[in-house]
Design an enzyme around this catalytic site. Structure first.
Site, short mmCIF file in Angstrom:
data_model
loop_
_atom_site.label_atom_id
_atom_site.label_comp_id
_atom_site.label_asym_id
_atom_site.label_seq_id
_atom_site.Cartn_x
_atom_site.Cartn_y
_atom_site.Cartn_z
N GLY C 72 12.21 22.74 -15.74
CA GLY C 72 12.37 22.21 -14.27
C GLY C 72 13.51 23.07 -13.43
N ASN C 152 15.65 10.89 -10.63
CA ASN C 152 16.00 10.60 -12.00
C ASN C 152 17.03 9.60 -12.57
OD1 ASN C 152 17.39 12.91 -10.75
ND2 ASN C 152 18.70 13.17 -12.53
N GLN C 180 10.47 14.24 -12.68
CA GLN C 180 10.37 12.92 -13.44
C GLN C 180 9.26 12.13 -12.90
OE1 GLN C 180 12.46 10.77 -14.90
NE2 GLN C 180 14.30 12.42 -15.13
N SER C 200 8.41 19.90 -15.52
CA SER C 200 8.91 20.15 -16.88
C SER C 200 8.29 19.51 -17.99
CB SER C 200 10.55 19.88 -16.88
OG SER C 200 11.30 20.19 -17.86
N ALA C 201 8.05 20.20 -19.10
CA ALA C 201 7.30 19.45 -20.24
C ALA C 201 7.92 18.32 -21.09
CB ALA C 201 6.73 20.50 -21.27
N HIS C 202 9.43 18.44 -21.07
CA HIS C 202 10.20 17.58 -21.98
C HIS C 202 10.25 16.26 -21.34
CE1 HIS C 202 14.24 17.47 -20.53
NE2 HIS C 202 13.84 18.56 -19.78
N THR C 238 8.56 37.46 -22.00
CA THR C 238 7.63 37.37 -22.93
C THR C 238 6.88 36.10 -22.77
OG1 THR C 238 8.14 39.12 -24.37
CG2 THR C 238 6.67 37.48 -25.39
N CYS C 326 22.71 14.87 -17.30
CA CYS C 326 23.40 16.11 -16.77
C CYS C 326 24.94 15.95 -16.49
CB CYS C 326 22.78 16.93 -15.60
SG CYS C 326 21.29 17.34 -16.14
C1 LIG Z 1 14.68 45.71 -25.12
C2 LIG Z 1 14.21 44.55 -24.51
N1 LIG Z 1 14.73 43.94 -23.29
C3 LIG Z 1 14.35 42.73 -23.18
C4 LIG Z 1 13.15 42.26 -23.56
C5 LIG Z 1 12.76 41.18 -22.85
O1 LIG Z 1 13.00 39.87 -23.77
P1 LIG Z 1 12.17 38.42 -23.73
O2 LIG Z 1 10.75 38.72 -24.00
O3 LIG Z 1 12.88 37.69 -24.64
O4 LIG Z 1 12.33 38.12 -22.32
C6 LIG Z 1 12.59 42.98 -24.61
C7 LIG Z 1 11.10 42.41 -25.13
O5 LIG Z 1 10.32 41.82 -24.64
C8 LIG Z 1 12.88 44.10 -25.11
O6 LIG Z 1 12.32 45.03 -26.07
C1 LIG Z 2 14.59 15.49 -11.43
C2 LIG Z 2 14.94 16.32 -12.31
N1 LIG Z 2 14.74 17.70 -11.81
C3 LIG Z 2 15.00 18.64 -12.66
C4 LIG Z 2 15.52 18.59 -13.96
C5 LIG Z 2 15.70 19.81 -14.82
O1 LIG Z 2 14.46 19.87 -15.66
P1 LIG Z 2 14.98 20.78 -17.05
O2 LIG Z 2 15.67 19.98 -18.00
O3 LIG Z 2 13.66 21.05 -17.71
O4 LIG Z 2 15.74 22.13 -16.60
C6 LIG Z 2 15.41 17.12 -14.45
C7 LIG Z 2 15.88 16.77 -15.81
O5 LIG Z 2 16.70 17.51 -16.57
C8 LIG Z 2 15.05 16.07 -13.66
O6 LIG Z 2 15.18 14.76 -13.90
#
Ligand SMILES: Cc1ncc(COP(=O)(O)O)c(C=O)c1O
Ligand SMILES: Cc1ncc(COP(=O)(O)O)c(C=O)c1O
Lengths: 125, 395, 395, 125
Positions: C72, C152, C180, C200-202, C238, C326
Site C-alpha cells: 500500500g 485505519n 483498509q 495491500s494484501a496483508h 522481477t 506505523c
Molecule cells: C544486476 C541486476 N540488478 C538489478 C536487478 C533487479 O532486481 P529485482 O528483480 O529484485 O528488482 C537484477 C535482476 O533482475 C539484476 O540482475
Molecule cells: C490506510 C492505509 N494506507 C496504507 C497503508 C500501508 O500499506 P502497506 O503496509 O502495505 O505499505 C496502511 C497500512 O499499513 C493503511 O492502513
C-alpha cells in the site's frame, strides 16, 4: 506468448529450403534489425506450383514464412500477390502485437518474389 | 515427464526448501506487524532484528546500515535517485556504466529529465569498465559512481575494489549493484570501501520481492518510499517479516557454501564453454573468459537468431534466456552487447546459460546434443548461413 | 498455553491457509521469471495473468489498469508523486485530508519540498472529511484529490462516492487509499468513478509486501520504480509471482465472503462498544458510530495512558494497538485524533480494537473483564484520576 | 521493546499510591505531553522512611517511578537528591532511547519532593 498454431508452424515449418532455378525470389529484412526472409517460387503458367523459404528470425518470422508459403502454393500469381499480412496472421490465429512485423515481412517477400518472376518473364519476351 | 533443465538462474532462482520452511511460521502464527507493541508484534520484530544483524554481519557492516526494500530494482532506484535528490545542491553529476541493469540505467535516464548529468562509462570488448575513463570523468560536481559488481547478461566482473579506491580518493560516493554477485563473489563492504550496495534475495534461492540497500552510516540520502517509521524512518511500508526471514536464511546458505558452489559451477561452466567451442562451429563466447561469474556462459551462434534457438531448447526441456529476462519481452537488442561492440548480426543469437545448484554434468551432454541439432536446423533454414557457404543468392 | 486474542487486524492479518497453499507451488516448482520465454517463465506468466484478470474483475476495471506494487505504501507514493511529477506543467496543487495514512501524508510533505502546494482537508469530530471545504479548495491548478476510503485508526468511512462525483465535475483526478477497505467496503472503481486506488494484501489475509495501484487507462502518470519492462513498462522489478497469486486468492475470499464477514464483525464490534460504554465509566468511542469499518472500535479511557493499557492487555494475551502500528514506535500522538479535535488528555489512551475472522463472542467477555481490571488499576495509579475525584494534591 | 527488569517493575510496580500528610511532594509533566508523575515522601530526621508514587504514563514511566521510589527509601535526603536518571536507568538495566525522558521525570520528581520538604521545614522554623 505464442499460440499453438504459431508454435506448430515453428516446430514443424513447412516448405523450408530453396528451389533450384526458381522462377521468382524475394528477399526482405536485414540482420541487424533481426529478421531476414527469402521466398523462392516455382511458377507454371502463372500458377505457383512450389514455394520454399529461408528465414533468419524469431519463431514468429519462421511461422509466418511457413504459413505464407502454404497459403500461396497452388494459387495464381494474381491471387497470391493480393495476400496480406492480415491473412497470414489470421491463418496463424494471431500473433503477439510486437511480432506483427514478421507477417509484414512475409507479405513483402511474396510480393517481391512475384515481381521478380514478372520482371524476369518480361525481360524473356 | 520430459526432462527439465533450468539454466536461467541469473533471471531468478527456485526458493530453497529451507528458506520456504523458515518463512512459513511467519505467514500465520508469528504474523504480527513488527511495529506493534504486543506479543505478535514483538515476536515478529525479534525475527527481523535477528535477520538484519546476520545480514549485516555477512556484508561486513552494521545492522543500522541495512535497509530492507522490495528487491534489487527498488534498491537501485533509491541509491541513485535518493543520492541525487538529497545532494543536488552539491552537484548534479552521476557516473555509471553502459552495461548496468535497467534498474540503474532507467533511474539515471529519469534523473536526466530532472537536470542530472550522467556519464555512462564505456566497457571493453569483454564487458569490463574503463578505469581511466572513470578517473577522467570525475569532476567537482560528481555525487555518485554506480558500477555493478557483476553483469547479469555476460557475467563480467567489474573491478569494484579499484573503483572504490578511486572514489575514496576523489571523495565521491560509490554504489554497486551486487544483485548478481551475492553468493558468488566475496564482498565485504567495509574492507572493499563500498558506500552503498544493492542486493535481491531471489537471485540466491530466496524469495522474490525482497532485497536490501546497504547505506554506510553518515551518508546523506533521501527517503525513497515515504511513509511510517519503518527502517528507521527511511522506508515506509509494513515490514515484510516472512520474506526478510527467508532472505536471511538464503543468504546464510549462499555465503556459507560459496566456495564449494563456485567450484562446481565454474567446472560446469568451463565444461560447457569448452564443448561448445570444440563442437559447434562459429560459436562465440560473450564476456571475459576468466573475469566472469562462476555460473554464467553466454554464447552467440552465428547465422541464427536467439529467440528461435531458445524456443527450440525450451521444447527440449532446456530453459535459457537471451540477454536478460527484463528485455526478453522486448524487441531491443542487448545494450550490454552493443556497449561491448559485439557485431550486430551475432548479438541476435546471444544465449545465456546460467547454472544453478541443481545443475550437473549429465545436463551438459544433453544440452550439447540438443544445441548442436538446433543450431544445425536453424542454420539450414538461415539465408545468412547459405550465403556464407558461398551459395549464390538468385535474385 | 495462555489464551491469545488477536485484535489488531487493522495493523496486519494472518495469512489465510488457502493463500499460503496457493503460494507454495510458486516458490519452488513454478518459480520462473514471468518475463522469460521458456516453460518456467510462461507458467509463471500465466499465473500472474490469471491473478491480474481476476483482481481487475473484482475491482471493476480492466487488467491493463492494475499495476502490482510492493504494498500500500508504494502504491500511495506512486499515485501521489507520480501524478505530480507527470503533470506539474499543468499545476502544482494536491488536495488530501488531515487523517490520511502516513504513506499519503509523507508523500505530500515530500512534494512540498519540490514546490507542490498541498491542502490538507479538515475532518469533523467523527473523522469525516468536509465536502464543502473540498469544493472550495479545488482550483485551476489542482491535479489530484486523494482521500482514503476508510481510516485505519478510527475506522471512519469517507464519502468517496460524493468526492469522486465532485472531482469528476471539476475534472480533477481522484485517488483513494482503500488499503483498509478492501474486503469490508463494497467498491467498484468504474461505478464509483475512481481514477486511482491503492490496496495491500496483508490487510485481507494475504501476504505482506504485495499490493496494487489501479490507474484508469488514459491517465498520465510517471513511473515510480524505474527498471525493466514489467507492468507494461511502468514498474520495474522481477514480478513477485507467489505473492501476486496469494493476493488474488486472499482477495477472492475476502470479497466473496464480505457480507457475511461484515455481519459478524459489526455484531462483535457493536457488542464491544455497548459493553465498554455500559461497564467502564469515562470511556469514549473515537470515530463515527455508524459510518465506520465493520471491524473497528477505537476507545479512549480517560485518566490513563494508552501504552500501559496495551501492555497490560498484552500480558493477558489480548493484542491491540494504539492509533496505528506505523506510529506506535514513536512518541507523537495521533494526527488523526488531533484532526478530530479529540482533547489531548484523552488521545493518549486511544486504543484500537480491530476484529478479524477468528474473533468470537467469548473473546468479548474476556476482553471486557480484563479491560475493566486494567482501567481500574491504572486509574488507581493515575494522579489525574485522583484529582478528578476531588482529592487534594498536597503541593 | 522493554527488558525484563522494566517489565517486572511495570507488572508489579512498587510503592504505588499516596502518603497521607506527606512530608514532601513532587509533581512533574503534563497530560498533553504524555506523562505526569507525583512522588510522595515520608521523612524522619532527614531520612526517607517511605516513598510512594502516582503516575499517568507509559510502562517506562511507571517502571521508572517504581524504581526511583525503591532507590530512595531508607536514604538520607542528601543522598537521595543526588540520584540521577542514569542510576534509574542502570537499575532498570536499560530503557529504549525514546523512553529516556521517563527516567528524567523520576529524577526531577524526587528533587522536587525533597525541595518541597526542605522548604516546608524552613518555613516551620
Ligand atoms: C544486476 C541486476 N540488478 C538489478 C536487478 C533487479 O532486481 P529485482 O528483480 O529484485 O528488482 C537484477 C535482476 O533482475 C539484476 O540482475
Ligand atoms: C490506510 C492505509 N494506507 C496504507 C497503508 C500501508 O500499506 P502497506 O503496509 O502495505 O505499505 C496502511 C497500512 O499499513 C493503511 O492502513
Amino acid at each position: 506468448m505464442y499460440n499453438d498454431k504459431v508454435m506448430e508452424n515453428f516446430k514443424n515449418p513447412q516448405n523450408v529450403g530453396e528451389i533450384e532455378n526458381p522462377d521468382g525470389v524475394g528477399r526482405v529484412g536485414n540482420a541487424s534489425c533481426g529478421d531476414i526472409m527469402e521466398i523462392y517460387l516455382k511458377i507454371d503458367d502463372d500458377i505457383i506450383t512450389d514455394a520454399k523459404f529461408k528465414t533468419f528470425g524469431c519463431a514468429a518470422a519462421i511461422a509466418s514464412s511457413s504459413m505464407a508459403t502454404q497459403l500461396i502454393k497452388g494459387k495464381s500469381i494474381d491471387e497470391a500477390i493480393k495476400i496480406t499480412n492480415k491473412q497470414v496472421i489470421e491463418e496463424l490465429e494471431g500473433l503477439p502485437p510486437k511480432k506483427i512485423h514478421c507477417s509484414v515481412l512475409a507479405e513483402e517477400a511474396i510480393k517481391l518474389a512475384i515481381e521478380n518472376y514478372k520482371s524476369k518473364k518480361a525481360s524473356n519476351i | 515427464m520430459k526432462r527439465k533443465i533450468y539454466l536461467d538462474n541469473a533471471a531468478t532462482t527456485s526458493v530453497d526448501k529451507d528458506v520456504t520452511e523458515a518463512m512459513l511460521p511467519y505467514f500465520s502464527g508469528t504474523f504480527g506487524n513488527p511495529n506493534s507493541l504486543h506479543f505478535f508484534g514483538r515476536e515478529a520484530a525479534k525475527a527481523v532484528t535477528a535477520a538484519r544483524d546476520n545480514i549485516a554481519a555477512m556484508l561486513g557492516c552494521k545492522p543500522t546500515e541495512i535497509y530492507f526494500t522490495s528487491g534489487g530494482t527498488e534498491a537501485d532506484n533509491w541509491a541513485i535517485k535518493g543520492i541525487y535528490n538529497a545532494n543536488k545542491d552539491k552537484g548534479n553529476h552521476i557516473i555509471t556504466s553502459k552495461i548496468e541493469h535497467k534498474a540503474v540505467i532507467a533511474s539515471c535516464k529519469r534523473l536526466e529529465k530532472d537536470g542530472a548529468k550522467i556519464t555512462y562509462l564505456d566497457v571493453d570488448k569483454y564487458g569490463i569498465v574503463d578505469l581511466e575513463q572513470l578517473k577522467k570523468s570525475i569532476t567537482e560536481g560528481t555525487l555518485l559512481v554506480s558500477v555493478m559488481t557483476a553483469n547479469n547478461e555476460v557475467g563480467s566482473l567489474q573491478p569494484i575494489k579499484e573503483i572504490a579506491q578511486i572514489c575514496a580518493e576523489r571523495k565521491v560516493l560509490f554504489h554497486t549493484d551486487a544483485v548478481q554477485a551475492i553468493g558468488t563473489v566475496d564482498i565485504n563492504v567495509k574492507r572493499d570501501n563500498i558506500d552503498m550496495l544493492s542486493l535481491s534475495a531471489h537471485k540466491f534461492y530466496g524469495p522474490k520481492g525482497i532485497g536490501a540497500l546497504y547505506i554506510k552510516n553518515g551518508i546523506k540520502n533521501d527517503r525513497y518510499i515515504s511513509g511510517g517509521s519503518q527502517e528507521r524512518g527511511m522506508r515506509g511500508g509494513t515490514t515484510n517479516v516472512p520474506l526478510i526471514v527467508g532472505m536471511n536464511v538464503a543468504m546464510e546458505k549462499a555465503i556459507r557454501d560459496m566456495d564449494i558452489n563456485n567450484k562446481k559451477l565454474s567446472y560446469l561452466r568451463d565444461m560447457l564453454i569448452k564443448r561448445i567451442e570444440s563442437e559447434i562451429p562459429d560459436a562465440f563466447l560473450n564476456g571475459h573468459r576468466e573475469r566472469r561469474l562462476a555460473n554464467n556462459a553466454n554464447f552467440s551462434f552465428k547465422y541464427i537468431e536467439g529467440e528461435s534457438l531458445i524456443l527450440m531448447l525450451d521444447m527440449q526441456g532446456i530453459a535459457v534466456s537471451s540477454g536478460s529476462a527484463c528485455t526478453s519481452g522486448s524487441l531491443e537488442s542487448s545494450h550490454v552487447l552493443s556497449a561491448m561492440n559485439v557485431p550486430a548480426e551475432i548479438t541476435q543469437s546471444a544465449t545465456r546459460f546460467s547454472f544453478g545448484k541443481d545443475s550437473n554434468e549429465q545436463d551438459i551432454d544433453y544440452i550439447i546434443e540438443n544445441l548442436k541439432n538446433n543450431v544445425t536446423t536453424l542454420r539450414a533454414m538461415s539465408p545468412l548461413f547459405a550465403q556464407q557457404k558461398g551459395e549464390p543468392i538468385n535474385v
